[in-house]
Design a protein around this motif. Structure first.
Motif, PDB file in Angstrom:
ATOM      1  N   SER A  45       0.751  -1.259  -0.021  1.00 46.04           N
ATOM      2  CA  SER A  45       0.055   0.307  -0.080  1.00 46.04           C
ATOM      3  C   SER A  45       0.691   1.263   0.018  1.00 46.04           C
ATOM      4  O   SER A  45       2.011   1.586   0.974  1.00 46.04           O
ATOM      5  CB  SER A  45      -0.760  -0.261   1.328  1.00 46.04           C
ATOM      6  OG  SER A  45      -1.737  -1.045   1.136  1.00 46.04           O
ATOM      7  N   PRO A  46       1.056   1.915  -0.746  1.00 49.51           N
ATOM      8  CA  PRO A  46       2.112   3.006  -1.606  1.00 49.51           C
ATOM      9  C   PRO A  46       1.135   4.349  -0.143  1.00 49.51           C
ATOM     10  O   PRO A  46       0.121   4.793   0.060  1.00 49.51           O
ATOM     11  CB  PRO A  46       1.131   3.365  -2.523  1.00 49.51           C
ATOM     12  CG  PRO A  46       0.350   3.048  -3.152  1.00 49.51           C
ATOM     13  CD  PRO A  46       0.682   1.722  -2.058  1.00 49.51           C
ATOM     14  N   THR A  47       2.037   5.014  -0.627  1.00 51.99           N
ATOM     15  CA  THR A  47       2.169   6.141   0.346  1.00 51.99           C
ATOM     16  C   THR A  47       1.055   7.016   0.060  1.00 51.99           C
ATOM     17  O   THR A  47       1.541   7.123  -1.412  1.00 51.99           O
ATOM     18  CB  THR A  47       2.988   6.666   1.342  1.00 51.99           C
ATOM     19  OG1 THR A  47       3.839   7.607   0.904  1.00 51.99           O
ATOM     20  CG2 THR A  47       3.950   6.076   2.411  1.00 51.99           C
ATOM     21  N   VAL A  48       0.899   8.377   0.461  1.00 50.88           N
ATOM     22  CA  VAL A  48       0.430   8.979  -0.646  1.00 50.88           C
ATOM     23  C   VAL A  48       1.406  10.326  -1.386  1.00 50.88           C
ATOM     24  O   VAL A  48       1.464  10.284  -2.469  1.00 50.88           O
ATOM     25  CB  VAL A  48      -1.272  10.046   0.351  1.00 50.88           C
ATOM     26  CG1 VAL A  48      -1.430  11.493  -0.843  1.00 50.88           C
ATOM     27  CG2 VAL A  48      -2.479   9.682   0.696  1.00 50.88           C
ATOM     28  N   ALA A  49       2.346  10.544  -0.382  1.00 54.13           N
ATOM     29  CA  ALA A  49       3.550  11.010  -1.263  1.00 54.13           C
ATOM     30  C   ALA A  49       3.951   9.785  -2.885  1.00 54.13           C
ATOM     31  O   ALA A  49       4.328  10.557  -3.079  1.00 54.13           O
ATOM     32  CB  ALA A  49       4.512  11.076   0.240  1.00 54.13           C
ATOM     33  N   THR A  50       3.782   8.751  -2.969  1.00 51.82           N
ATOM     34  CA  THR A  50       4.599   8.133  -3.985  1.00 51.82           C
ATOM     35  C   THR A  50       3.215   8.167  -4.685  1.00 51.82           C
ATOM     36  O   THR A  50       3.695   7.768  -5.636  1.00 51.82           O
ATOM     37  CB  THR A  50       4.710   6.506  -3.248  1.00 51.82           C
ATOM     38  OG1 THR A  50       5.724   7.022  -2.109  1.00 51.82           O
ATOM     39  CG2 THR A  50       4.659   5.236  -3.811  1.00 51.82           C
ATOM     40  N   LEU A  51       1.902   7.700  -4.181  1.00 47.46           N
ATOM     41  CA  LEU A  51       1.223   8.195  -4.832  1.00 47.46           C
ATOM     42  C   LEU A  51       0.707   9.357  -6.185  1.00 47.46           C
ATOM     43  O   LEU A  51       0.959   9.151  -7.356  1.00 47.46           O
ATOM     44  CB  LEU A  51      -0.681   8.046  -4.331  1.00 47.46           C
ATOM     45  CG  LEU A  51      -0.821   7.086  -4.343  1.00 47.46           C
ATOM     46  CD1 LEU A  51      -2.080   6.972  -3.795  1.00 47.46           C
ATOM     47  CD2 LEU A  51      -1.533   5.202  -5.916  1.00 47.46           C
ATOM     48  N   TRP A  52       1.670  10.486  -5.454  1.00 49.17           N
ATOM     49  CA  TRP A  52       1.721  11.815  -6.299  1.00 49.17           C
ATOM     50  C   TRP A  52       2.516  11.705  -6.935  1.00 49.17           C
ATOM     51  O   TRP A  52       2.420  12.080  -8.305  1.00 49.17           O
ATOM     52  CB  TRP A  52       2.063  12.876  -4.735  1.00 49.17           C
ATOM     53  CG  TRP A  52       0.594  13.542  -4.731  1.00 49.17           C
ATOM     54  CD1 TRP A  52       0.331  13.265  -3.222  1.00 49.17           C
ATOM     55  CD2 TRP A  52      -0.168  13.789  -4.886  1.00 49.17           C
ATOM     56  NE1 TRP A  52      -0.932  14.578  -3.342  1.00 49.17           N
ATOM     57  CE2 TRP A  52      -0.787  14.499  -4.656  1.00 49.17           C
ATOM     58  CE3 TRP A  52      -0.201  14.830  -6.730  1.00 49.17           C
ATOM     59  CZ2 TRP A  52      -2.316  16.108  -4.932  1.00 49.17           C
ATOM     60  CZ3 TRP A  52      -1.654  14.901  -6.808  1.00 49.17           C
ATOM     61  CH2 TRP A  52      -2.002  15.620  -6.222  1.00 49.17           C
ATOM     62  N   LYS A  53       4.383  11.061  -6.569  1.00 50.53           N
ATOM     63  CA  LYS A  53       5.219  11.326  -7.169  1.00 50.53           C
ATOM     64  C   LYS A  53       4.624  10.360  -8.434  1.00 50.53           C
ATOM     65  O   LYS A  53       5.177  10.350  -9.779  1.00 50.53           O
ATOM     66  CB  LYS A  53       6.363   9.899  -7.443  1.00 50.53           C
ATOM     67  CG  LYS A  53       7.231  11.072  -5.508  1.00 50.53           C
ATOM     68  CD  LYS A  53       8.573   9.945  -5.421  1.00 50.53           C
ATOM     69  CE  LYS A  53       8.856  10.341  -4.690  1.00 50.53           C
ATOM     70  NZ  LYS A  53      10.352  10.138  -4.338  1.00 50.53           N
ATOM     71  N   ILE A  54       3.561   8.853  -8.980  1.00 49.71           N
ATOM     72  CA  ILE A  54       2.735   8.349  -9.619  1.00 49.71           C
ATOM     73  C   ILE A  54       2.233   8.874 -10.401  1.00 49.71           C
ATOM     74  O   ILE A  54       2.903   8.670 -11.717  1.00 49.71           O
ATOM     75  CB  ILE A  54       2.789   7.115  -9.141  1.00 49.71           C
ATOM     76  CG1 ILE A  54       3.896   6.079  -8.435  1.00 49.71           C
ATOM     77  CG2 ILE A  54       2.297   5.968 -10.450  1.00 49.71           C
ATOM     78  CD1 ILE A  54       3.102   4.584  -7.832  1.00 49.71           C
ATOM     79  N   ALA A  55       1.228   9.509  -9.668  1.00 53.06           N
ATOM     80  CA  ALA A  55       0.665  10.838 -11.106  1.00 53.06           C
ATOM     81  C   ALA A  55       1.134  11.216 -11.171  1.00 53.06           C
ATOM     82  O   ALA A  55       0.818  11.694 -12.450  1.00 53.06           O
ATOM     83  CB  ALA A  55      -0.825  10.664 -10.038  1.00 53.06           C
ATOM     84  N   THR A  56       2.611  11.853 -11.283  1.00 57.22           N
ATOM     85  CA  THR A  56       3.399  13.263 -11.618  1.00 57.22           C
ATOM     86  C   THR A  56       3.909  12.511 -12.678  1.00 57.22           C
ATOM     87  O   THR A  56       3.937  13.036 -13.865  1.00 57.22           O
ATOM     88  CB  THR A  56       4.158  14.028 -10.219  1.00 57.22           C
ATOM     89  OG1 THR A  56       2.607  14.878  -9.631  1.00 57.22           O
ATOM     90  CG2 THR A  56       4.318  15.378 -11.452  1.00 57.22           C
ATOM     91  N   GLY A  57       4.774  11.473 -12.605  1.00 58.78           N
ATOM     92  CA  GLY A  57       5.394  11.137 -14.433  1.00 58.78           C
ATOM     93  C   GLY A  57       4.415  10.372 -15.175  1.00 58.78           C
ATOM     94  O   GLY A  57       4.938  10.460 -15.556  1.00 58.78           O
TER      95      GLY A  57
END
Length: 178
Positions: A45-57
């Protein structure tokens, strides 16, 4: 479909649609190949910060990962951020290019956000409590009913130094597709 399965399926589909290997997806998101694989297999389960990185990328709104269009919005808890939850209030609007979230920070919680995609603008309004918000290297204190608009494509952070949770809304505008 629960949120973890939705997240896993969405990441895998986006990567497939773009013709990216896990290695290539890691390069564009800044998230390790191992972590991306674990997310896709629903092993992490990724952190919100990790999800932001994925969404941005991958150049997609964060809400793509945390709510399916056919299900009611549910909060995503981020235990590695020490008490942050985020819930989409409205699904991503393609015409307006925005996400609208309710975010709660527990007492003592802090969330450091890496820069989002170039051109992203955030609007934050405190609903209940006191929020400390860092933009351009400066901390500002916002009370209930106060808000701030800032460039989301620069580092920023949210902090709750109070003994009560803080609830704020975040409206995020994304630039037109590339």
């Amino acid at each position: 479909m629960d949120i973890a399965h939705h997240l896993a399926a969405t990441l895998k589909q986006l990567r497939h649609d773009r013709g990216l290997s896990l290695t290539q997806a890691a390069a564009v998101t800044g998230v390790s190949k191992a972590m991306l694989g674990q997310i896709e297999r629903n092993e992490s389960s990724p952190t919100v910060a990790t999800l932001w990185k994925i969404a941005t990328g991958l150049n997609v709104p964060l809400s793509y990962f945390i709510s399916a269009a056919d299900t009611p919005p549910r909060p995503v808890y981020d235990p590695q951020q020490n008490g942050m939850s985020i819930a989409p209030l409205f699904p991503f609007d393609e015409q307006l290019r925005c996400d609208y979230f309710a975010i709660t920070l527990a007492p003592g919680a802090q969330s450091d956000s890496t820069p989002h995609e170039a051109g992203v603008t955030e609007h934050v309004v405190v609903i209940h409590g006191v929020l400390e918000l860092q933009t351009a290297g400066e901390w500002r204190t916002l009370h209930s009913g106060e808000g701030l608009r800032f460039a989301g494509d620069a580092p920023h952070a949210y902090r709750n130094a109070q003994p009560e949770p803080v609830l704020f809304h975040s409206l995020i505008h994304y630039p037109p597709p590339r």
